[in-house]
Design an enzyme around this catalytic site. Structure first.
Site, PDB file in Angstrom:
ATOM      1  N   SER A  81       0.824  -1.083   0.113  1.00 23.29           N
ATOM      2  CA  SER A  81      -0.052   0.006  -0.065  1.00 23.29           C
ATOM      3  C   SER A  81       0.770   1.273  -0.072  1.00 23.29           C
ATOM      4  O   SER A  81       1.785   1.402  -0.805  1.00 23.29           O
ATOM      5  CB  SER A  81      -0.870  -0.099   1.318  1.00 23.29           C
ATOM      6  OG  SER A  81      -1.877   0.977   1.141  1.00 23.29           O
ATOM      7  N   HIS A 127      -7.633  -5.685  -1.167  1.00 22.04           N
ATOM      8  CA  HIS A 127      -6.538  -4.848  -0.636  1.00 22.04           C
ATOM      9  C   HIS A 127      -5.902  -5.593   0.590  1.00 22.04           C
ATOM     10  O   HIS A 127      -4.710  -5.423   0.909  1.00 22.04           O
ATOM     11  CB  HIS A 127      -6.988  -3.341  -0.281  1.00 22.04           C
ATOM     12  CG  HIS A 127      -5.659  -2.477  -0.092  1.00 22.04           C
ATOM     13  ND1 HIS A 127      -4.805  -2.208  -0.901  1.00 22.04           N
ATOM     14  CD2 HIS A 127      -5.277  -1.985   0.954  1.00 22.04           C
ATOM     15  CE1 HIS A 127      -3.928  -1.511  -0.380  1.00 22.04           C
ATOM     16  NE2 HIS A 127      -4.221  -1.088   0.851  1.00 22.04           N
TER      17      HIS A 127
END
Length: 249
Positions: free
Chosen positions: A110, A224
């Site tokens: 991320s 994610h």
């Protein structure tokens, strides 16, 4: 940090540590950027230590837990002061631990993936990188990620306003891909809406165009976070293969 602000960090020793030899180092960068590492257990870092790597994980400016001024120090400047702090941490470790300077790696997911892409575009100190759920282009990310508000707040506006547009471009790792020499493995979930997979695809294509060693593993039906156990095992297996290939010791 380079300005004298103390930065908390941890160094994980390899299993079966022998002070008479040198070891490869892996710099691990947390997500966020307004997150923080703590003094807790990480399976991933313990796995790397078990394979003979030193692991450095630290909280550069932008991390939480050190006050508002520290947290917002990188506001409008991701990749500037945080990069300085990360490199300061690496320099400190090189001075105090038996690290093989020619065999260092960098990884993160991320925001940590963004910083991994940023780092390899700004230094050739690392012999390998693994970028998970990584961002490469803030202009495209604005229109495809599920949190455009983050770009508006962190970069002071949307991409159609000249000042924030120029800032987004200037702080996009893809702009510096021409300087990358670090072999990089990209790991990404195809259903990641926080950091859509096209962000990693752009950096991967740039490296392949320039004949920099690069590999890309895509995980279907993966977001994610919250990957299935076997997909996590698969990713870790291939990450270890990548480190062993490029940081072999």
């Amino acid at each position: 940090s380079r300005d004298g602000t103390p930065i908390e960090g941890w160094v994980l020793y390899p299993n079966e540590y022998d002070s008479s030899r040198t070891y490869p180092l892996i710099l691990a960068i947390h997500g966020g950027p307004h997150g923080a590492y703590g003094n807790d257990f990480s399976f991933q870092w313990q796995l790397l230590a078990a394979q003979g790597y030193f692991v450095l994980y630290t909280n550069p400016r932008g991390s939480t837990g050190y006050g508002e001024e520290f947290k917002w120090a990188i506001w409008g400047g991701w990749g500037i002061l945080d990069y300085e702090d990360l490199m300061s941490g690496v320099d400190y470790v090189l001075e105090h631990y038996p690290i093989d300077r020619e065999h260092m790696g960098v990884t993160g997911a991320s925001y940590g993936g963004f910083m991994t892409n940023w780092v390899i575009g700004h230094t050739d100190r690392f012999a390998a990188a693994v970028a998970r759920a990584s961002i490469s282009n803030w202009m495209s990310d604005y229109g495809v990620a599920d949190i455009p508000r983050t770009k508006e707040s962190e970069f002071f506006g949307p991409p159609w306003e000249p000042e924030s547009r120029d800032r987004m471009i200037r702080l996009s790792p893809i702009i510096y891909a021409g300087a990358v020499t670090t072999p990089t493995l990209f790991l990404h979930g195809e259903l990641d809406h926080r950091v859509p997979i096209e962000e990693a695809e752009q950096m991967y294509v740039a490296l392949k165009k320039r004949r920099v060693p690069a590999a890309f593993i895509r995980y279907p039906e993966s977001y994610h976070g919250g990957w299935t156990p076997w997909r996590q095992v698969h990713a870790l297996y291939h990450e270890l293969e990548w480190w062993d290939k490029h940081l072999g010791h």
